[in-house]
Design an enzyme around this catalytic site. Sequence first.
Site, PDB file in Angstrom:
ATOM      1  N   SER A 127      -1.484  -3.020  -8.491  1.00 53.77           N
ATOM      2  CA  SER A 127      -2.480  -3.228  -9.542  1.00 53.77           C
ATOM      3  C   SER A 127      -1.922  -4.114 -10.642  1.00 53.77           C
ATOM      4  CB  SER A 127      -2.839  -1.859 -10.119  1.00 53.77           C
ATOM      5  OG  SER A 127      -3.487  -2.002 -11.343  1.00 53.77           O
ATOM      6  N   TYR A 152      -0.582   7.025 -13.660  1.00 53.59           N
ATOM      7  CA  TYR A 152      -1.151   6.358 -12.474  1.00 53.59           C
ATOM      8  C   TYR A 152      -0.521   4.969 -12.313  1.00 53.59           C
ATOM      9  CZ  TYR A 152      -4.100   3.129  -9.951  1.00 53.59           C
ATOM     10  OH  TYR A 152      -4.520   2.132  -9.105  1.00 53.59           O
ATOM     11  N   LYS A 156       2.376   2.898  -9.425  1.00 55.15           N
ATOM     12  CA  LYS A 156       2.319   1.587  -8.747  1.00 55.15           C
ATOM     13  C   LYS A 156       3.620   0.817  -8.977  1.00 55.15           C
ATOM     14  CE  LYS A 156      -1.717   2.155  -7.115  1.00 55.15           C
ATOM     15  NZ  LYS A 156      -1.830   2.445  -5.686  1.00 55.15           N
TER      16      LYS A 156
HETATM   17  P1  NAD Z   1     -10.418   5.486  -3.406  1.00 58.88           P
HETATM   18  O1  NAD Z   1     -10.133   6.752  -4.129  1.00 58.88           O
HETATM   19  O2  NAD Z   1     -11.831   5.129  -3.142  1.00 58.88           O
HETATM   20  O3  NAD Z   1      -9.638   5.477  -2.010  1.00 58.88           O
HETATM   21  C1  NAD Z   1      -8.401   6.123  -1.832  1.00 58.88           C
HETATM   22  C2  NAD Z   1      -8.483   6.938  -0.552  1.00 58.88           C
HETATM   23  O4  NAD Z   1      -7.230   7.587  -0.342  1.00 58.88           O
HETATM   24  C3  NAD Z   1      -9.553   8.044  -0.611  1.00 58.88           C
HETATM   25  O5  NAD Z   1     -10.368   7.967   0.535  1.00 58.88           O
HETATM   26  C4  NAD Z   1      -8.745   9.347  -0.657  1.00 58.88           C
HETATM   27  O6  NAD Z   1      -9.425  10.398   0.005  1.00 58.88           O
HETATM   28  C5  NAD Z   1      -7.469   8.928   0.064  1.00 58.88           C
HETATM   29  N1  NAD Z   1      -6.277   9.715  -0.306  1.00 58.88           N
HETATM   30  C6  NAD Z   1      -5.801   9.980  -1.545  1.00 58.88           C
HETATM   31  N2  NAD Z   1      -4.684  10.749  -1.469  1.00 58.88           N
HETATM   32  C7  NAD Z   1      -4.440  10.953  -0.143  1.00 58.88           C
HETATM   33  C8  NAD Z   1      -3.451  11.654   0.584  1.00 58.88           C
HETATM   34  N3  NAD Z   1      -2.488  12.352  -0.024  1.00 58.88           N
HETATM   35  N4  NAD Z   1      -3.503  11.648   1.935  1.00 58.88           N
HETATM   36  C9  NAD Z   1      -4.490  10.965   2.592  1.00 58.88           C
HETATM   37  N5  NAD Z   1      -5.461  10.299   1.952  1.00 58.88           N
HETATM   38  C10 NAD Z   1      -5.436  10.280   0.599  1.00 58.88           C
HETATM   39  O7  NAD Z   1      -9.685   4.323  -4.197  1.00 58.88           O
HETATM   40  P2  NAD Z   1      -9.841   2.735  -4.075  1.00 58.88           P
HETATM   41  O8  NAD Z   1     -10.534   2.254  -5.275  1.00 58.88           O
HETATM   42  O9  NAD Z   1     -10.345   2.367  -2.742  1.00 58.88           O
HETATM   43  O10 NAD Z   1      -8.327   2.312  -4.216  1.00 58.88           O
HETATM   44  C11 NAD Z   1      -7.510   2.077  -3.073  1.00 58.88           C
HETATM   45  C12 NAD Z   1      -6.115   1.752  -3.544  1.00 58.88           C
HETATM   46  O11 NAD Z   1      -6.152   0.621  -4.402  1.00 58.88           O
HETATM   47  C13 NAD Z   1      -5.452   2.872  -4.341  1.00 58.88           C
HETATM   48  O12 NAD Z   1      -4.091   2.895  -4.009  1.00 58.88           O
HETATM   49  C14 NAD Z   1      -5.644   2.413  -5.768  1.00 58.88           C
HETATM   50  O13 NAD Z   1      -4.654   2.936  -6.616  1.00 58.88           O
HETATM   51  C15 NAD Z   1      -5.513   0.916  -5.627  1.00 58.88           C
HETATM   52  N6  NAD Z   1      -6.165   0.163  -6.698  1.00 58.88           N
HETATM   53  C16 NAD Z   1      -7.500   0.388  -6.955  1.00 58.88           C
HETATM   54  C17 NAD Z   1      -8.116  -0.294  -7.995  1.00 58.88           C
HETATM   55  C18 NAD Z   1      -9.574  -0.053  -8.322  1.00 58.88           C
HETATM   56  O14 NAD Z   1     -10.006  -0.420  -9.408  1.00 58.88           O
HETATM   57  N7  NAD Z   1     -10.370   0.536  -7.444  1.00 58.88           N
HETATM   58  C19 NAD Z   1      -7.386  -1.230  -8.751  1.00 58.88           C
HETATM   59  C20 NAD Z   1      -6.034  -1.437  -8.445  1.00 58.88           C
HETATM   60  C21 NAD Z   1      -5.433  -0.737  -7.403  1.00 58.88           C
END
Ligand code: NAD
Length: 342
Positions: A127, A152, A156
């Site tokens: 991120s 959080y 990262k």
């Molecule tokens: P999201 O919450 O929709 O998806 C994450 C998925 O991981 C979910 O389906 C959840 O059930 C699963 N999960 C969480 N912990 C778990 C575990 N211990 N075992 C198995 N599954 C697990 O989030 P997203 O928005 O799709 O984000 C995906 C990735 O991108 C994450 O790592 C997030 O930190 C990163 N990210 C997201 C954003 C954003 O704004 N959405 C920005 C920067 C980085």
Amino acid sequence: MKNKIIVTGGCGYIGSHTVVELIENNYEVVILDDLSNSTEDTLERILKITGTKPTFVNIDLKDKTATKAVFKKHNDAEAVINFAAHKAVGESVQKPLMYYKNNLYSLLNTLSSQLENGIKGFIFSSSATVYGTPETLPITEENETQRPFSPYGNTKKIAEEIIDDVIKSDSKLQSISLRYFNPIGAHESGLIGELPSGVPNNLMPYITQTAVGLREKLMVYGNDYPTKDGTPIRDYIHVVDLAKAHVLAVKRIIDKKQEQPFEIFNLGTGNGFSVLDIINTFEEVTNSKLNYEITERRAGDVPKLFASTKLAKEKLGWTANKNLHEMISSSWKWEQKLRNNN
Ligand code: NAD
């Protein structure tokens, strides 16, 4: 034979869009997800879009034994894309241990299990938060990282350091970390999109939920920042563009095109839009007025963040194609379909 890719967190927002792109680019996908922030119904939706239902394993990646077993079963995979993490900034401030435990145990179990099984490719969801308050804009990958404001964000930064250390050991790991700016939007079908549990942390789902009447009004935190209209500026990126970058990263690893075993790319459009730009475009797209109120600044908000997109273009061959209008209208289509239960 199709190349097999393991996608952790593949039922989530960015994961599901990436799974669609992988399937459409002829990869075989195995999703590992504990459904802590998603639903199994996503698999049916992926099937509707692509005609293929990916293999799914309901697994908590904090569970070391179960993680080892699933990687052993799928040891013919070429690479892992690691989306699994908790991502709510505010909640992480309240529950730091839960965040460190989930995001880092999952990472450690994934890395050790994949390496034990000879799976060398690893793509990590990072991120822009790792840049903290940048001293120069646009943000290039050369910008210094800083300790992020939230636990959080810190997961990262620490995760990237762990990957770097593992690479420097004799592990043969090949990794690409993708630093996302602000993902918004949804698949054009309206079948998959962002599904926040509880009160949304991010601007776009807050806006769409306010517009459908789930939230009373949107709070705009501060209009006295040093920006054109006083509200913070961010680099919003369509989730489908983001998903396509993951397919290119997988290909780069499989084709052995990496110039270093650990590469980092920013994923943004390079354009900054203010909170008021987003609200105004939303009102234009939906031809309606949004209920919002300007209030005090919120701790930890940086006035301006936008990416340099040069490196991703040069090395990954990736640029974002979708504009703000497309991002907002697809988010709105998703929210409306969701509320109409289809
Ligand atoms: P999201 O919450 O929709 O998806 C994450 C998925 O991981 C979910 O389906 C959840 O059930 C699963 N999960 C969480 N912990 C778990 C575990 N211990 N075992 C198995 N599954 C697990 O989030 P997203 O928005 O799709 O984000 C995906 C990735 O991108 C994450 O790592 C997030 O930190 C990163 N990210 C997201 C954003 C954003 O704004 N959405 C920005 C920067 C980085």
